[in-house]
Design a protein around this motif. Structure first.
Motif, PDB file in Angstrom:
ATOM      1  N   LEU A  11       0.823  -1.211   0.000  1.00  0.00           N
ATOM      2  CA  LEU A  11       0.000   0.000   0.000  1.00  0.00           C
ATOM      3  C   LEU A  11       0.857   1.262   0.000  1.00  0.00           C
ATOM      4  O   LEU A  11       0.479   2.270  -0.607  1.00  0.00           O
ATOM      5  N   GLY A  12       2.007   1.217   0.650  1.00  0.00           N
ATOM      6  CA  GLY A  12       2.913   2.365   0.635  1.00  0.00           C
ATOM      7  C   GLY A  12       3.480   2.625  -0.753  1.00  0.00           C
ATOM      8  O   GLY A  12       3.553   3.773  -1.203  1.00  0.00           O
ATOM      9  N   LEU A  13       3.873   1.566  -1.446  1.00  0.00           N
ATOM     10  CA  LEU A  13       4.358   1.730  -2.819  1.00  0.00           C
ATOM     11  C   LEU A  13       3.257   2.246  -3.735  1.00  0.00           C
ATOM     12  O   LEU A  13       3.498   3.105  -4.585  1.00  0.00           O
ATOM     13  N   GLY A  14       2.062   1.723  -3.553  1.00  0.00           N
ATOM     14  CA  GLY A  14       0.940   2.198  -4.369  1.00  0.00           C
ATOM     15  C   GLY A  14       0.641   3.663  -4.132  1.00  0.00           C
ATOM     16  O   GLY A  14       0.406   4.428  -5.072  1.00  0.00           O
ATOM     17  N   ALA A  15       0.666   4.075  -2.863  1.00  0.00           N
ATOM     18  CA  ALA A  15       0.417   5.483  -2.546  1.00  0.00           C
ATOM     19  C   ALA A  15       1.535   6.364  -3.080  1.00  0.00           C
ATOM     20  O   ALA A  15       1.280   7.439  -3.640  1.00  0.00           O
ATOM     21  N   LEU A  16       2.764   5.914  -2.937  1.00  0.00           N
ATOM     22  CA  LEU A  16       3.904   6.693  -3.423  1.00  0.00           C
ATOM     23  C   LEU A  16       3.860   6.861  -4.938  1.00  0.00           C
ATOM     24  O   LEU A  16       4.004   7.977  -5.453  1.00  0.00           O
ATOM     25  N   PHE A  17       3.646   5.765  -5.647  1.00  0.00           N
ATOM     26  CA  PHE A  17       3.627   5.846  -7.104  1.00  0.00           C
ATOM     27  C   PHE A  17       2.448   6.649  -7.626  1.00  0.00           C
ATOM     28  O   PHE A  17       2.561   7.362  -8.620  1.00  0.00           O
ATOM     29  N   SER A  18       1.299   6.548  -6.968  1.00  0.00           N
ATOM     30  CA  SER A  18       0.152   7.333  -7.426  1.00  0.00           C
ATOM     31  C   SER A  18       0.332   8.810  -7.095  1.00  0.00           C
ATOM     32  O   SER A  18      -0.101   9.674  -7.843  1.00  0.00           O
ATOM     33  N   LEU A  19       0.994   9.100  -5.987  1.00  0.00           N
ATOM     34  CA  LEU A  19       1.232  10.490  -5.594  1.00  0.00           C
ATOM     35  C   LEU A  19       2.270  11.152  -6.490  1.00  0.00           C
ATOM     36  O   LEU A  19       2.087  12.295  -6.918  1.00  0.00           O
ATOM     37  N   ILE A  20       3.333  10.441  -6.783  1.00  0.00           N
ATOM     38  CA  ILE A  20       4.379  10.984  -7.639  1.00  0.00           C
ATOM     39  C   ILE A  20       3.878  11.109  -9.075  1.00  0.00           C
ATOM     40  O   ILE A  20       4.240  12.030  -9.784  1.00  0.00           O
ATOM     41  N   GLY A  21       3.042  10.176  -9.483  1.00  0.00           N
ATOM     42  CA  GLY A  21       2.499  10.219 -10.831  1.00  0.00           C
ATOM     43  C   GLY A  21       3.443   9.661 -11.873  1.00  0.00           C
ATOM     44  O   GLY A  21       3.427  10.060 -13.027  1.00  0.00           O
ATOM     45  N   ILE A  22       4.305   8.755 -11.428  1.00  0.00           N
ATOM     46  CA  ILE A  22       5.226   8.117 -12.376  1.00  0.00           C
ATOM     47  C   ILE A  22       4.388   7.370 -13.406  1.00  0.00           C
ATOM     48  O   ILE A  22       3.392   6.746 -13.081  1.00  0.00           O
ATOM     49  N   GLY A  23       4.807   7.433 -14.623  1.00  0.00           N
ATOM     50  CA  GLY A  23       4.071   6.779 -15.703  1.00  0.00           C
ATOM     51  C   GLY A  23       4.224   5.274 -15.671  1.00  0.00           C
ATOM     52  O   GLY A  23       4.842   4.690 -16.550  1.00  0.00           O
ATOM     53  N   LEU A  24       3.672   4.657 -14.648  1.00  0.00           N
ATOM     54  CA  LEU A  24       3.699   3.199 -14.574  1.00  0.00           C
ATOM     55  C   LEU A  24       2.752   2.620 -15.614  1.00  0.00           C
ATOM     56  O   LEU A  24       1.765   3.262 -15.991  1.00  0.00           O
ATOM     57  N   PRO A  25       3.042   1.433 -16.062  1.00  0.00           N
ATOM     58  CA  PRO A  25       2.066   0.782 -16.944  1.00  0.00           C
ATOM     59  C   PRO A  25       0.710   0.671 -16.261  1.00  0.00           C
ATOM     60  O   PRO A  25       0.632   0.541 -15.038  1.00  0.00           O
ATOM     61  N   LEU A  26      -0.338   0.738 -17.040  1.00  0.00           N
ATOM     62  CA  LEU A  26      -1.700   0.731 -16.507  1.00  0.00           C
ATOM     63  C   LEU A  26      -1.970  -0.497 -15.653  1.00  0.00           C
ATOM     64  O   LEU A  26      -2.640  -0.403 -14.627  1.00  0.00           O
ATOM     65  N   LEU A  27      -1.436  -1.633 -16.041  1.00  0.00           N
ATOM     66  CA  LEU A  27      -1.682  -2.870 -15.304  1.00  0.00           C
ATOM     67  C   LEU A  27      -1.105  -2.797 -13.882  1.00  0.00           C
ATOM     68  O   LEU A  27      -1.740  -3.245 -12.923  1.00  0.00           O
ATOM     69  N   ILE A  28       0.071  -2.216 -13.731  1.00  0.00           N
ATOM     70  CA  ILE A  28       0.678  -2.106 -12.406  1.00  0.00           C
ATOM     71  C   ILE A  28      -0.088  -1.106 -11.556  1.00  0.00           C
ATOM     72  O   ILE A  28      -0.347  -1.342 -10.372  1.00  0.00           O
ATOM     73  N   SER A  29      -0.460   0.027 -12.132  1.00  0.00           N
ATOM     74  CA  SER A  29      -1.258   1.015 -11.393  1.00  0.00           C
ATOM     75  C   SER A  29      -2.588   0.423 -10.963  1.00  0.00           C
ATOM     76  O   SER A  29      -3.045   0.656  -9.846  1.00  0.00           O
ATOM     77  N   LEU A  30      -3.202  -0.344 -11.832  1.00  0.00           N
ATOM     78  CA  LEU A  30      -4.468  -0.993 -11.519  1.00  0.00           C
ATOM     79  C   LEU A  30      -4.286  -2.025 -10.410  1.00  0.00           C
ATOM     80  O   LEU A  30      -5.136  -2.155  -9.528  1.00  0.00           O
ATOM     81  N   ALA A  31      -3.166  -2.731 -10.413  1.00  0.00           N
ATOM     82  CA  ALA A  31      -2.897  -3.725  -9.364  1.00  0.00           C
ATOM     83  C   ALA A  31      -2.769  -3.051  -8.001  1.00  0.00           C
ATOM     84  O   ALA A  31      -3.288  -3.555  -6.998  1.00  0.00           O
TER      85      ALA A  31
END
Length: 95
Positions: free
Chosen positions: A53-73
């Motif tokens: 959950l921390g990685l998910g919050a960090l990546f969504s907050l930073i807005g790194i262009g992760l692939p859609l599948l990883i962001s969705l996961a």
């Protein structure tokens, strides 16, 4: 035609803020329960949930262009925590 794209960008921005809010809320809630509560509820460990959950919050907050599948996961992990794990942990406190 430009109005259509403006509406689409506002909806996309609103959804992005909603994902950020859900991710951060799930991460903070995962920190509020003890490791023993996770074990007593028969759920995954506190450390595991907190990392995911921390990685998910960090990546969504930073807005790194992760692939859609990883962001969705990451979003699905946050929703699973809020829908399944958090109520089980909260039920232990009421007893």
């Amino acid at each position: 035609m430009a109005e259509v794209f403006a509406v689409e960008s506002y909806v996309s921005l609103l959804l992005h803020f909603a994902v950020i809010a859900v991710s951060i809320f799930a991460f903070v809630m995962s920190l509020t329960y003890s490791a023993e509560a996770y074990n007593a509820a028969g759920k995954w460990t506190k450390q595991g949930w907190t990392i995911v959950l921390g990685l998910g919050a960090l990546f969504s907050l930073i807005g790194i262009g992760l692939p859609l599948l990883i962001s969705l996961a990451f979003l699905i992990a946050a929703l699973v925590f809020l829908a399944d794990v958090r109520p089980a942990l909260a039920g232990l406190r009421r007893r």
